[in-house]
Enzyme design. Structure first.
Site, PDB file in Angstrom:
ATOM      1  N   LYS A 211       6.116  11.985  10.244  1.00 43.57           N
ATOM      2  CA  LYS A 211       6.767  10.709  10.534  1.00 43.57           C
ATOM      3  C   LYS A 211       7.105  10.079   9.187  1.00 43.57           C
ATOM      4  O   LYS A 211       6.222   9.867   8.368  1.00 43.57           O
ATOM      5  CB  LYS A 211       5.808   9.805  11.317  1.00 43.57           C
ATOM      6  N   GLU A 267      -5.507  -0.971   5.656  1.00 42.75           N
ATOM      7  CA  GLU A 267      -5.624  -1.544   6.998  1.00 42.75           C
ATOM      8  C   GLU A 267      -5.144  -0.563   8.069  1.00 42.75           C
ATOM      9  O   GLU A 267      -5.809  -0.317   9.073  1.00 42.75           O
ATOM     10  CB  GLU A 267      -4.796  -2.828   7.035  1.00 42.75           C
ATOM     11  N   GLY A 269      -4.745   2.640   7.613  1.00 45.36           N
ATOM     12  CA  GLY A 269      -5.581   3.831   7.496  1.00 45.36           C
ATOM     13  C   GLY A 269      -6.783   3.745   8.428  1.00 45.36           C
ATOM     14  O   GLY A 269      -7.152   4.724   9.088  1.00 45.36           O
ATOM     15  N   GLU A 287      -4.726   8.459   2.106  1.00 48.33           N
ATOM     16  CA  GLU A 287      -4.417   7.979   0.763  1.00 48.33           C
ATOM     17  C   GLU A 287      -3.997   6.536   0.940  1.00 48.33           C
ATOM     18  O   GLU A 287      -2.925   6.271   1.506  1.00 48.33           O
ATOM     19  CB  GLU A 287      -3.266   8.770   0.145  1.00 48.33           C
ATOM     20  N   CYS A 321       0.448   2.794  -5.235  1.00 51.76           N
ATOM     21  CA  CYS A 321      -0.913   2.616  -4.749  1.00 51.76           C
ATOM     22  C   CYS A 321      -1.882   2.544  -5.920  1.00 51.76           C
ATOM     23  O   CYS A 321      -2.889   1.836  -5.875  1.00 51.76           O
ATOM     24  CB  CYS A 321      -1.293   3.766  -3.826  1.00 51.76           C
ATOM     25  N   GLU A 418      -4.061  -6.298  -3.016  1.00 54.38           N
ATOM     26  CA  GLU A 418      -2.978  -5.456  -3.506  1.00 54.38           C
ATOM     27  C   GLU A 418      -1.638  -6.158  -3.311  1.00 54.38           C
ATOM     28  O   GLU A 418      -1.239  -6.434  -2.188  1.00 54.38           O
ATOM     29  CB  GLU A 418      -2.994  -4.133  -2.731  1.00 54.38           C
TER      30      GLU A 418
END
Lengths: 519, 437
Positions: A211, A267, A269, A287, A321, A418
């Site tokens: 996806k 979140e 993940g 990741e 990231c 982040e």
């Protein structure tokens, strides 16, 4: 191959970006209006409309305008893709019967085709994501091609062992493909994230249902077309453009997907990991996000440290990231470092990503832009000192000024959360042990960096910081052969390197009784 | 907290040489050998497994497991990697940190060894929840670990219940990794709790309904005995029990007859009596569950050819039970019984057989009884199961990875593969003036 000579080293790249020299002269010109050839769901080597017939727009972030409509995949499309993948994975299929070395040949062929169409692909990536063309060409595409070639080399080296067990037995292990791998990739490095996922999965003989991010679906679909041209059998690679909660959720919960690899926010993940366990306990690797500390010691080369720290934060419009998003500077040199960093930020060229003189392009969409602006607001409100930038730029597209905050305290939101944008936060430290503790006061653990000339400090910090990657006197140095991934809530598992293969094999032990064991 | 403290930078455990961790693990094995009779007796008392089996099988594997991982302690290696550019790059394999480990009641000592061995070899610290049915031997081992010299806080053991103590570990924000062995149903619960709390790393060893395939060319006598052992070992309380015995049509009737005969000869009773092959089931709950599966087998039309009843007034003894003419859709052919109930199914065609073997959520183990080279290799290479035994069953070794495909688990225990889950990989990239190969 003079085109590619200059793109290999990040410090060289960083210097080149700063000086706007060297690489530009040998860089092929971009195609500013690349033709969109593939914008549908890819299943069984065919591009098809979504089952619902729905489409969604993909936007050019430099202008805010729609590039084109893309087929919107949902659960029904995922079901079809999984069935196609299962069929490609059945015992006796062409993919299962294929020699392992031949899988490597196909991966190398795919790399060849990407090299052949490099200018078009890069232009498409720049159009859909907004990253400057020269960076995409020299950095992203370089790493993409290398990733496929690296894993091409592993394909026939997925080895088991024979094991000297007790008793009259012959025992061995086999590393079999896991099966149907659901892979959900983000928008910040569309081509590269696709390569990091497809490389190891295909090398190990798996089949894939991927996806792609709704913000940036176009290049992945073009790569699917190239994979078909390279000769991957139908059903081995399937790509679903669509949204997270719908198409992504369908993959995470699917009872016939054997493994899920997800790159995105912490979140989400957590959401997909729970869905994976609740459905069929599919294997999961993640990741996720980070708030990586970049430590500048007083003995570092000031000019290099400022430049490296600038690059560490602003690379890819701050949308990494592993961005060095907490710059810890030793008290002694703090004021000078802040002044130089603000100066450097003000010099950063921002604008049309197809303009080869720009270092920074737009953020990927409105949502990200709003989020970043809200963090800038919070920084001001919580008392950090704004020393550069702070505003949006222009009327069209999603441009934000390179922004620098000084006198940042650990508890401020801009130091904890982040931001994923061009906002550098500079904190002061004095004591080494206290510094390490402050670096660790986060749910994250993706990366870290140390800028110093001192051998013992460099080794002490790199060995004790709980982070998946530690850079010393550099930042964002990647290689297909070096594992990448997070400690703590920055992720589970590693991608790249030999370690990156672990998640894509299922280990089987076989123990056969024999008349008489001899060593 | 105790574990975190034992794991802090500069602690005795973090400063200890890796080889010294191996010395401690070997010391622990020495002490287990010293107290082997006592420990085995305690295991038999608390779990019910026959003493002679616990002494020769369980304790043998336990001691070997600790010694195997003692040997790995100073071999947890990273790599130096030739990356592009002027850089020196290497990986380190660091301990994951605080490892929450939840172990079951069917092999208390052995499950503890499978968990502690790799975790300690890699330098981690442990918080272990032991099964409420069988807490005693694990606590004695903790005492021996203290005697061996493991620093305070490195090993911590919590006796208690799953939903409370186990749940607290699975949801704990400061546990870095969770290893769980138990049922698939609870495995799904703890995996979700792990993700919802702090995304702690998770490995799972869950249930199975493993096919044991008997081909017509197999040695009949050996095949019957191996298949009997495959099901009845440990009172049928094995995650990897050969609980679907697929027998080739040609030899089906004879196989059933001989299996029923063998089951009737199986000696059941006091586990301290050295002549008994089978002890009690572990508790009332398991016994009730098994009896309800026996009932369901009868109701769904399977043919009862041996056993079928409870035995005696005290304790949890069940007769070795055999069902023939079992069909794939029957509950006794689909669900994990975890008791002394053998189900024998018929097959004719090899490809159809493989499909039937795969029609399950599980994938823990499988076995093939045959003399034919090609059939043995074809089946062992194509069956989706973590372990495949050929002409044997339940052959374990600390050096051979064990774990499940599909919903039988995530990850592998034992062998070198068993170390993967207990390390966290770090990459370090250092800029240098000039790289040379």
């Amino acid at each position: 191959m003079a085109l590619f000579r200059c793109g290999l080293k990040f410090r060289a790249l960083s210097a080149a970006l700063r000086n706007n020299v060297a690489c530009m002269s040998s860089l092929p010109q971009p195609i500013k209006n690349p033709e969109i050839k593939y914008n549908k769901v890819f299943i069984n080597n065919d591009f098809v409309d979504s089952q619902s017939g729905k489409t969604f727009p993909t936007i050019n972030p430099a202008t805010g305008e729609v590039i084109c409509q893309v087929a919107e995949g949902d659960k029904k499309d995922v079901d079809l893709a999984v069935k196609a993948a299962q069929d490609a994975f059945r015992l006796g299929s062409p993919w299962r019967r294929m020699d392992a070395s031949e899988r490597g040949v196909l991966l190398n062929k795919l790399a060849d085709l990407i090299e052949r169409d490099r200018v078009y692909i890069t232009s498409l990536e720049t159009l859909d994501n907004g990253k400057p063309y020269h960076v995409a060409f020299n950095a992203d595409l370089n790493l993409v091609i290398k990733c496929y070639r690296y894993y091409a080399g592993w394909a026939d080296k997925i080895e088991g062992k024979t094991v000297p067990v007790a008793g009259d037995f012959f025992a061995y292990t086999r590393r079999e493909p896991v099966g149907v791998c659901g892979q959900i990739i983000p928008w910040n490095f569309p081509l590269l994230m696709q390569a990091w996922k497809l490389g190891p999965a295909l090398a190990c003989g798996n089949v894939v249902v991927m996806k792609v991010a709704e913000q940036t679906p176009l290049t992945a679909l073009y790569i699917a077309h190239l994979a078909r041209e390279a000769g991957f059998p139908p059903g081995v690679i399937n790509i679903i453009p669509g949204y997270g909660p719908t198409a992504g959720g369908a993959i995470a919960s699917h009872m016939d997907v054997d493994k899920l690899a997800f790159t995105g926010s912490t979140e989400v993940g957590q959401i997909v990991a729970q869905a994976a366990a609740q459905s069929n306990l599919k294997r999961v690797t993640l990741e996720l996000g980070g708030k990586s500390p970049n430590i500048v010691l007083a003995d570092a080369d000031m000019e290099q440290a400022v430049e490296t720290s600038h690059f560490a934060l602003y690379f890819n419009q701050g949308q990494c990231c592993c961005a060095g998003s907490r710059t810890f500077v030793e008290e002694k040199i703090y004021d000078e470092f802040v002044e130089r960093s603000a100066e450097r930020a003000k010099k950063r060229t921002v604008g049309n990503p197809f303009d080869l003189t720009n270092e920074q392009g737009p953020q990927v969409d409105q949502e990200q832009t709003d989020k970043i602006m809200s963090y800038i607001k919070s920084g001001k409100e919580q008392g950090a000192k704004l020393v550069a930038g702070g505003n949006k730029m222009g009327d069209k597209g999603y441009f934000i000024e390179p922004t620098v905050f000084a006198d940042v305290k650990d508890e401020m939101k801009i130091a904890q959360e982040e931001i994923f944008g061009p906002v550098q936060t500079i904190l002061k430290f004095k004591d080494m042990d206290e510094l390490i503790e402050r670096c660790h006061k986060t749910i994250y653990g993706l990366a870290a960096a140390v800028q110093t000339k001192d051998l013992e400090k460099a080794l002490h910090l790199s060995n004790t910081l709980r982070a998946g990657t530690v850079w010393v006197n550099c930042f964002d140095v990647f290689d297909a052969s070096m594992p990448f991934g997070g400690y703590k809530m920055s992720g589970n598992g590693r991608e790249l390197g030999e370690y990156g293969l672990e998640a894509y094999s299922e280990v089987k032990s076989v123990v056969i009784k024999i008349p008489q064991k001899n060593s």
